[in-house]
Design a protein around this motif. Structure first.
Motif, PDB file in Angstrom:
ATOM      1  N   ILE A  11       0.836  -1.203   0.000  1.00 44.00           N
ATOM      2  CA  ILE A  11       0.000   0.000   0.000  1.00 44.00           C
ATOM      3  C   ILE A  11       0.870   1.253   0.000  1.00 44.00           C
ATOM      4  O   ILE A  11       0.572   2.238  -0.693  1.00 44.00           O
ATOM      5  CB  ILE A  11      -0.949  -0.010   1.217  1.00 44.00           C
ATOM      6  N   ALA A  12       1.967   1.224   0.770  1.00 49.73           N
ATOM      7  CA  ALA A  12       2.892   2.368   0.786  1.00 49.73           C
ATOM      8  C   ALA A  12       3.510   2.582  -0.600  1.00 49.73           C
ATOM      9  O   ALA A  12       3.713   3.728  -1.012  1.00 49.73           O
ATOM     10  CB  ALA A  12       3.979   2.143   1.832  1.00 49.73           C
ATOM     11  N   ALA A  13       3.807   1.481  -1.310  1.00 50.09           N
ATOM     12  CA  ALA A  13       4.355   1.600  -2.666  1.00 50.09           C
ATOM     13  C   ALA A  13       3.334   2.241  -3.613  1.00 50.09           C
ATOM     14  O   ALA A  13       3.684   3.090  -4.444  1.00 50.09           O
ATOM     15  CB  ALA A  13       4.772   0.224  -3.175  1.00 50.09           C
ATOM     16  N   ILE A  14       2.061   1.836  -3.476  1.00 50.07           N
ATOM     17  CA  ILE A  14       0.995   2.439  -4.297  1.00 50.07           C
ATOM     18  C   ILE A  14       0.859   3.928  -3.980  1.00 50.07           C
ATOM     19  O   ILE A  14       0.701   4.764  -4.881  1.00 50.07           O
ATOM     20  CB  ILE A  14      -0.331   1.709  -4.059  1.00 50.07           C
ATOM     21  N   GLU A  15       0.936   4.259  -2.676  1.00 55.53           N
ATOM     22  CA  GLU A  15       0.866   5.660  -2.274  1.00 55.53           C
ATOM     23  C   GLU A  15       2.046   6.450  -2.826  1.00 55.53           C
ATOM     24  O   GLU A  15       1.895   7.627  -3.198  1.00 55.53           O
ATOM     25  CB  GLU A  15       0.833   5.765  -0.747  1.00 55.53           C
TER      26      GLU A  15
END
Length: 226
Positions: free
Chosen positions: A199-203
């Motif tokens: 999720i952090a990578a998507i953000e």
């Protein structure tokens, strides 16, 4: 604007529109859960019960606010809103990474905290047995350490057996709930951590897209002024 930047704009808008819907759903579910909390004699227990719906409402509001800046910044081609969205998304990403790292470094402390949840539910069972019953049903376990914890009362609660109408010593769950609960979170902690990283990578991708869009808007307006 170029075709590529226009595509980035609409990707950001759709992405943040979906996030806005998720934020609204979190607020609605949190409000419904909060409204369904009945009066509890123990004030401290009542406060603990309200922490989950309050957290859901606050998290939903934060997601909704950030997504609103993202949607408005993209569709209105606003440099200020796009940069605000980028900064908020970056702060959210850093906070999420900090939480994942904390779980990684303090895994034993986290698992001890999960064990304390069962300890507190066991201590409160004489006043409110529903917490312990919920753990026993979901984890398929019985008692704090083992089913023998109920030997003093001569019978087992229905939540200790699959067949709730016929709970006997030969059909009761053998495993204690503390061990089962800690093992469950131990197995799933890696899933939580890696999901947080994804999720952090998507953000981060959203942050880069928003920065590109904001920079393109600024350059476009500079050229238009000449």
């Amino acid at each position: 604007m170029s075709c590529g930047i226009s595509m980035v704009k609409y990707i950001l808008f759709i992405f943040n529109l979906l996030c806005s819907i998720c934020g609204i759903l979190l607020i609605v579910f949190g409000a419904l859960l909060f409204s369904n909390i009945h009066s509890i004699d123990d004030f401290a227990e009542a406060v603990r019960n309200q922490q989950v719906p309050i957290t859901m409402i606050v998290l939903g509001a934060v997601i909704l606010l950030i997504s609103w800046f993202g949607c408005c910044g993209a569709i209105r081609e606003s440099y200020c809103m796009s940069m605000t969205y980028s900064i908020l998304l970056f702060v959210l990403m850093i906070g999420q990474l900090a939480l994942v790292i904390y779980m990684w470094v303090h895994k034993e402390q986290y698992l001890k905290l999960m064990g304390d949840v069962v300890e507190k539910a066991w201590e409160r069972r004489t006043r409110r047995a529903d917490y312990m019953d919920a753990i026993q049903i979901s984890m398929e376990c019985c008692g704090r350490s083992s089913y023998a914890d109920y030997s003093y009362q001569g019978f087992f609660p229905p939540s200790c057996c699959k067949d709730t109408n016929n709970c006997r010593s030969d059909t009761v769950y053998r495993r204690g709930c503390k061990g089962a609960f800690v093992d469950f979170w131990d197995r799933n902690s890696d899933i939580i951590k890696y999901s947080g990283l994804v999720i952090a990578a998507i953000e981060f991708v959203g942050f880069v897209f928003a920065c590109c869009l904001a920079n393109s808007i600024r350059n476009y307006r500079r050229r238009a002024d000449y």
